[in-house]
Design a protein around this motif. Sequence first.
Motif, mmCIF file in Angstrom:
data_model
loop_
_atom_site.group_PDB
_atom_site.id
_atom_site.type_symbol
_atom_site.label_atom_id
_atom_site.label_comp_id
_atom_site.label_asym_id
_atom_site.label_seq_id
_atom_site.Cartn_x
_atom_site.Cartn_y
_atom_site.Cartn_z
ATOM 1 N N ARG A 103 0.826 -1.212 0.000
ATOM 2 C CA ARG A 103 0.000 0.000 0.000
ATOM 3 C C ARG A 103 0.856 1.256 0.000
ATOM 4 N NH1 ARG A 103 -2.551 0.692 4.634
ATOM 5 N NH2 ARG A 103 -4.152 2.059 3.781
ATOM 6 N N VAL A 104 2.058 1.159 0.559
ATOM 7 C CA VAL A 104 2.960 2.298 0.645
ATOM 8 C C VAL A 104 4.376 1.759 0.771
ATOM 9 C CG1 VAL A 104 2.683 2.454 3.155
ATOM 10 C CG2 VAL A 104 3.471 4.447 1.886
ATOM 11 N N LEU A 105 5.337 2.528 0.242
ATOM 12 C CA LEU A 105 6.729 2.121 0.316
ATOM 13 C C LEU A 105 7.581 3.263 0.863
ATOM 14 C CD1 LEU A 105 7.011 0.307 -3.132
ATOM 15 C CD2 LEU A 105 7.186 -0.782 -0.886
ATOM 16 N N THR A 106 8.729 2.897 1.421
ATOM 17 C CA THR A 106 9.683 3.882 1.926
ATOM 18 C C THR A 106 10.981 3.745 1.135
ATOM 19 O OG1 THR A 106 10.679 2.394 3.556
ATOM 20 C CG2 THR A 106 8.685 3.612 4.235
ATOM 21 N N PRO A 107 11.853 4.753 1.199
ATOM 22 C CA PRO A 107 13.168 4.601 0.564
ATOM 23 C C PRO A 107 13.937 3.390 1.104
ATOM 24 C CG PRO A 107 12.762 6.900 1.077
ATOM 25 C CD PRO A 107 11.646 6.125 1.712
ATOM 26 N N GLN A 108 13.759 3.081 2.395
ATOM 27 C CA GLN A 108 14.438 1.924 2.975
ATOM 28 C C GLN A 108 13.949 0.627 2.329
ATOM 29 O OE1 GLN A 108 13.141 4.476 4.633
ATOM 30 N NE2 GLN A 108 14.335 5.005 6.477
ATOM 31 N N ASP A 109 12.646 0.559 2.007
ATOM 32 C CA ASP A 109 12.115 -0.626 1.330
ATOM 33 C C ASP A 109 12.727 -0.803 -0.055
ATOM 34 O OD1 ASP A 109 10.295 -1.161 3.436
ATOM 35 O OD2 ASP A 109 8.791 0.172 2.544
ATOM 36 N N LEU A 110 12.912 0.313 -0.759
ATOM 37 C CA LEU A 110 13.337 0.261 -2.157
ATOM 38 C C LEU A 110 14.842 0.096 -2.320
ATOM 39 C CD1 LEU A 110 11.113 3.183 -3.489
ATOM 40 C CD2 LEU A 110 10.802 0.751 -4.004
ATOM 41 N N ALA A 111 15.616 0.612 -1.383
ATOM 42 C CA ALA A 111 17.069 0.732 -1.554
ATOM 43 C C ALA A 111 17.770 -0.560 -1.981
ATOM 44 C CB ALA A 111 17.695 1.292 -0.281
ATOM 45 N N PRO A 112 17.444 -1.738 -1.444
ATOM 46 C CA PRO A 112 18.191 -2.944 -1.839
ATOM 47 C C PRO A 112 17.905 -3.404 -3.268
ATOM 48 C CG PRO A 112 17.060 -3.237 0.269
ATOM 49 C CD PRO A 112 16.490 -2.017 -0.362
ATOM 50 N N PHE A 121 15.653 11.499 -1.549
ATOM 51 C CA PHE A 121 14.820 10.666 -0.671
ATOM 52 C C PHE A 121 15.689 9.651 0.074
ATOM 53 C CE2 PHE A 121 11.190 11.085 -4.001
ATOM 54 C CZ PHE A 121 10.992 12.400 -3.630
ATOM 55 N N PHE A 122 16.642 9.076 -0.656
ATOM 56 C CA PHE A 122 17.488 8.041 -0.058
ATOM 57 C C PHE A 122 18.528 8.651 0.881
ATOM 58 C CE2 PHE A 122 15.853 6.470 -4.067
ATOM 59 C CZ PHE A 122 15.363 5.220 -3.714
ATOM 60 N N SER A 123 19.125 9.752 0.477
ATOM 61 C CA SER A 123 20.140 10.357 1.339
ATOM 62 C C SER A 123 19.529 10.835 2.646
ATOM 63 C CB SER A 123 20.827 11.514 0.609
ATOM 64 O OG SER A 123 19.893 12.526 0.252
ATOM 65 N N HIS A 124 18.313 11.387 2.592
ATOM 66 C CA HIS A 124 17.651 11.821 3.823
ATOM 67 C C HIS A 124 17.292 10.642 4.721
ATOM 68 C CE1 HIS A 124 16.317 15.786 1.685
ATOM 69 N NE2 HIS A 124 17.566 15.810 2.084
ATOM 70 N N ALA A 125 17.059 9.478 4.094
ATOM 71 C CA ALA A 125 16.725 8.288 4.880
ATOM 72 C C ALA A 125 17.976 7.534 5.331
ATOM 73 C CB ALA A 125 15.837 7.354 4.056
ATOM 74 N N GLY A 126 19.162 7.994 4.897
ATOM 75 C CA GLY A 126 20.398 7.347 5.318
ATOM 76 C C GLY A 126 20.677 6.034 4.621
ATOM 77 N N VAL A 127 20.137 5.839 3.405
ATOM 78 C CA VAL A 127 20.375 4.605 2.654
ATOM 79 C C VAL A 127 20.873 4.967 1.261
ATOM 80 C CG1 VAL A 127 18.707 3.214 3.926
ATOM 81 C CG2 VAL A 127 17.954 4.527 1.925
ATOM 82 N N GLU A 128 21.439 3.973 0.572
ATOM 83 C CA GLU A 128 22.006 4.171 -0.768
ATOM 84 C C GLU A 128 21.190 3.373 -1.778
ATOM 85 O OE1 GLU A 128 24.972 5.951 -3.205
ATOM 86 O OE2 GLU A 128 24.796 6.083 -1.006
ATOM 87 N N PRO A 129 20.681 4.009 -2.835
ATOM 88 C CA PRO A 129 19.928 3.258 -3.847
ATOM 89 C C PRO A 129 20.866 2.410 -4.706
ATOM 90 C CG PRO A 129 20.182 5.523 -4.558
ATOM 91 C CD PRO A 129 20.751 5.446 -3.155
#
Length: 317
Positions: free
Chosen positions: A184-193, A211-219
Amino acid sequence: MPLRFTLRQLEYFVAVGEAGSIAQAAQKVNVSSPSISAAITQMEAEFGLQLFARKHAQGLALTQAGRQFIEQARNVLSEADRLNSLANEISGRVRGPLNMGCLLTFAQIVLPHLRRSFISLFPEVEFHQFECDQQTIFAGLRQAELDIALTYDLGIPDDLEFVPLFSLPPYALLPDMHELAHRRVLTPQDLAPHPMVLLDLPHSGPYFLSFFSHAGVEPNIVERTRDLEVMRSLVANGFGYSIANIRHTSERAPDGKPLRFVPLSDGLRPLRMGLVLDDGVRNTLTVRALIDHCRENVTPEFTPGLKLQMSAPGPGK
């Protein structure tokens, strides 16, 4: 002393001077190359000056006299535009030339519909459309080659005015069989891997990556493209997910394969679609009429082919 040139000749002269080619100038002003060539020849004969140095393959370079003439020609054309605007204001008629730019990302969805609806109301307007990237839009407005443009609120310079129309929240675009496609909804953390197809346009690319840098993850970027339709097809064929804000009503890629659209979590900055114009241009009657028309008609509800992605329903999945 009789006038030795026409405004049309000046327009062709400036177009050739800026393009450096009769063929490119003809394409820009939408007339035949022989018409432009004849206008230049007539101007040179009337003034007794060589305005261009002829080069091979129809290439032209301004002479010293030509460089002086082109600056004054631009001034004359600008004053003529002001006279035309004044006449429109006095008569109260929306008419005359209107050069409108539109961001390439959504020009095919929005611009033809907007143009048709506007000139149906104001048939005396000579509406010219230009599909551009963001930097070309800014340059065109500053050089008075564009009167107004439809774009996103990304990197708008301080010397240009932005008139917002509506917001476009971001969403994830996924192939139909992707393991995240039914969330229903996704976050940058969900998508990053997962593999990502980045729509890598100036301003847009950094916006999506923020979006990813603010969430502290790398796409995990595996593909980059500057074309929205190519991005949609790459996603539909399983090369990765992508992120966008503009959404077609069609839920299929150009090759017919199905796509899934999942909202991203709240808190990510939406883009605003709106109009950008140079300071002072709003004062012209035709531009004011276009702004009012866009406020009433450039909406997801009234623009065929455009669908507003609803905001994320909350933290649940």
